[in-house]
Design a protein around this motif. Structure first.
Motif, PDB file in Angstrom:
ATOM      1  N   VAL A 141       0.855  -1.175   0.000  1.00 55.64           N
ATOM      2  CA  VAL A 141       0.000   0.000   0.000  1.00 55.64           C
ATOM      3  C   VAL A 141       0.887   1.219   0.000  1.00 55.64           C
ATOM      4  CG1 VAL A 141      -1.791   1.257   1.217  1.00 55.64           C
ATOM      5  CG2 VAL A 141      -1.775  -1.223   1.266  1.00 55.64           C
ATOM      6  N   ILE A 184      -3.705   9.980   1.645  1.00 53.97           N
ATOM      7  CA  ILE A 184      -3.613   8.547   1.884  1.00 53.97           C
ATOM      8  C   ILE A 184      -4.406   7.765   0.846  1.00 53.97           C
ATOM      9  CG2 ILE A 184      -4.136   6.694   3.518  1.00 53.97           C
ATOM     10  CD1 ILE A 184      -3.592   8.612   5.764  1.00 53.97           C
ATOM     11  N   PHE A 197     -12.219   6.421   5.370  1.00 53.30           N
ATOM     12  CA  PHE A 197     -11.525   6.238   6.640  1.00 53.30           C
ATOM     13  C   PHE A 197     -12.524   5.684   7.649  1.00 53.30           C
ATOM     14  CE2 PHE A 197      -8.450  10.087   5.918  1.00 53.30           C
ATOM     15  CZ  PHE A 197      -7.863   9.417   4.849  1.00 53.30           C
ATOM     16  N   GLY A 242      -9.581   2.481   4.622  1.00 47.93           N
ATOM     17  CA  GLY A 242      -8.490   2.467   5.584  1.00 47.93           C
ATOM     18  C   GLY A 242      -9.007   2.452   7.005  1.00 47.93           C
ATOM     19  N   THR A 277      -6.119   4.522   0.155  1.00 48.25           N
ATOM     20  CA  THR A 277      -6.678   3.456   0.992  1.00 48.25           C
ATOM     21  C   THR A 277      -6.941   2.163   0.225  1.00 48.25           C
ATOM     22  OG1 THR A 277      -8.939   4.282   0.655  1.00 48.25           O
ATOM     23  CG2 THR A 277      -7.739   5.105   2.583  1.00 48.25           C
ATOM     24  N   ASN A 281     -11.702  -1.162   0.056  1.00 45.31           N
ATOM     25  CA  ASN A 281     -10.694  -0.103  -0.069  1.00 45.31           C
ATOM     26  C   ASN A 281     -10.909   1.016   0.950  1.00 45.31           C
ATOM     27  OD1 ASN A 281      -9.289  -1.345  -2.243  1.00 45.31           O
ATOM     28  ND2 ASN A 281     -10.847  -0.586  -3.660  1.00 45.31           N
ATOM     29  N   GLY A 308      -7.080  -1.411   1.902  1.00 43.76           N
ATOM     30  CA  GLY A 308      -7.447  -1.296   3.316  1.00 43.76           C
ATOM     31  C   GLY A 308      -6.294  -1.217   4.288  1.00 43.76           C
ATOM     32  N   PRO A 309      -5.367  -0.265   4.153  1.00 40.97           N
ATOM     33  CA  PRO A 309      -4.267  -0.151   5.112  1.00 40.97           C
ATOM     34  C   PRO A 309      -4.755   0.234   6.495  1.00 40.97           C
ATOM     35  CG  PRO A 309      -4.357   1.788   3.718  1.00 40.97           C
ATOM     36  CD  PRO A 309      -5.343   0.807   3.140  1.00 40.97           C
TER      37      PRO A 309
END
Length: 349
Positions: free
Chosen positions: A13, A103, A220, A242, A105, A240, A108-109
């Motif tokens: 990622v 960011i 998020f 985060g 994402t 997707n 899915g970090p």
């Protein structure tokens, strides 16, 4: 512009970090918070972050300003304040935002060293301000006023129900340039739910917050009580989205006095030297504490980083429909009653 890479569970990622200069620029407890793991007091706090301390910023002891300090409004004045005026007018010593990070994402970090170790994107002395459980009358507007007075931007994780109850406040959060994610529909502990029920909580929250704000928001997400499962992390990766844990939990939902909130944050921050800070705009003590907390961050040399998302989160049609049905009879009109209902004739004495 820098490019920082790291390995997440779903694959590699990337975070694109864009540096942007901004110049000198409620009390019931939500279900779930009381179940959070209890930790030691600030002077004995331990954990993954405290066990690997980072030196505090070199300029933590700032010289006295060359000009007299500006008069500070009392904390209670912030709580009573309505929408703030233009940001930072008359405050050349505002804390401000030192940089903005974008960011990506995809996959899915996860962020926040309490649970996720892959992505360490903050430099020594940098903090990210995050607020959960809003929007809430009185408290959230007070938080917004304090942030505006210091030209600071934060990330908010609203509860879906609260967003539908107070859309006008959520719209204000958005209008002032803050980043908005989501925090489930009703703030239940998802680790105690079946996968299908947990997914429904997540998606209903996303749809509700999006509908209340009136536009797509950041992908998020923060788990209530920070409790996640591998299955739900995999689901968010598919979407997707985060996930945000924390580096520094203020535990402000346990505190009734504003000074306790300030002490909690500053003591933990002194140990860690940097991090994502978890607070709650639902909590009155935090709303009252924030003006002074921001001043202390500035005085100790800390710098604020704002989070932004590369993409927006896409709601799912079935949950949008479920939210529309649940909200039947309610509206998300943001106008005050006085601008909708007007007396045009009446009885005279």
């Amino acid at each position: 512009m820098r490019r920082i890479t790291g390995l997440a569970a779903a694959g590699a990622v990337a975070l694109t970090v864009a540096v942007v200069s901004y110049g000198a620029l409620r009390d019931q407890e939500p279900a779930g918070e009381a179940t959070r793991t209890k930790v030691a007091e600030p002077d004995t706090v331990t954990g993954s972050i405290a066990s690997r301390p980072i030196a505090p910023p070199a300029n933590s002891a700032l010289a006295a300003p060359s000009r007299p300090p500006l008069p500070r409004p009392s904390a209670e004045q912030y709580v009573a304040a309505g929408p703030p005026g233009p940001p930072c007018v008359g405050n050349p010593d505002a804390l401000g935002v030192s940089r903005v990070v974008e960011i990506d994402t995809a996959g899915g970090p996860g962020f926040g060293f309490e649970h996720f170790k892959a992505h360490d994107f903050l430099e020594a002395g940098e903090v990210v301000l995050t607020f959960d459980d809003g929007p809430w009358p009185g408290n959230t507007p007070a938080v917004l006023a304090a942030l505006a007075a210091q030209c600071v931007k934060a990330t908010f994780f609203p509860i879906g129900k609260h967003a539908t109850w107070h859309p006008e406040i959520l719209k204000r959060v958005d209008a002032q340039g803050h980043t908005i994610g989501s925090h489930t529909w009703s703030h239940v502990d998802l680790s105690r739910k079946s996968p299908s029920d947990a997914k429904e909580e997540i998606e209903k929250g996303i749809s509700a917050v999006t509908m209340a704000a009136g536009r797509p928001l950041a992908p998020f997400f923060r788990f209530p009580a920070l409790r996640h499962t591998p299955e739900l992390m995999a689901y968010l990766a598919e979407r997707n989205i985060g996930t945000f844990s924390t580096d520094l939990d203020s535990f402000d939902f346990k505190m009734k006095k504003p000074e306790q909130v300030i002490l909690s944050v500053m003591a933990r921050l002194k140990k860690c030297g940097k991090g994502i800070i978890l607070m709650h705009d639902f909590q009155h003590s935090t709303a009252v504490a924030l003006p002074e907390l921001l001043i202390q961050l500035k005085a100790n040399g800390y710098k604020v980083v704002q989070l932004k998302a590369k993409d927006t989160v896409a709601t799912l049609p079935q949950y949008d429909a479920a939210m529309a049905k649940a909200l039947m009879g309610q509206t998300v009109d943001a106008r005050p009653t006085g601008s909708i209902v007007r007396t045009i004739s009446g009885y005279s004495n």
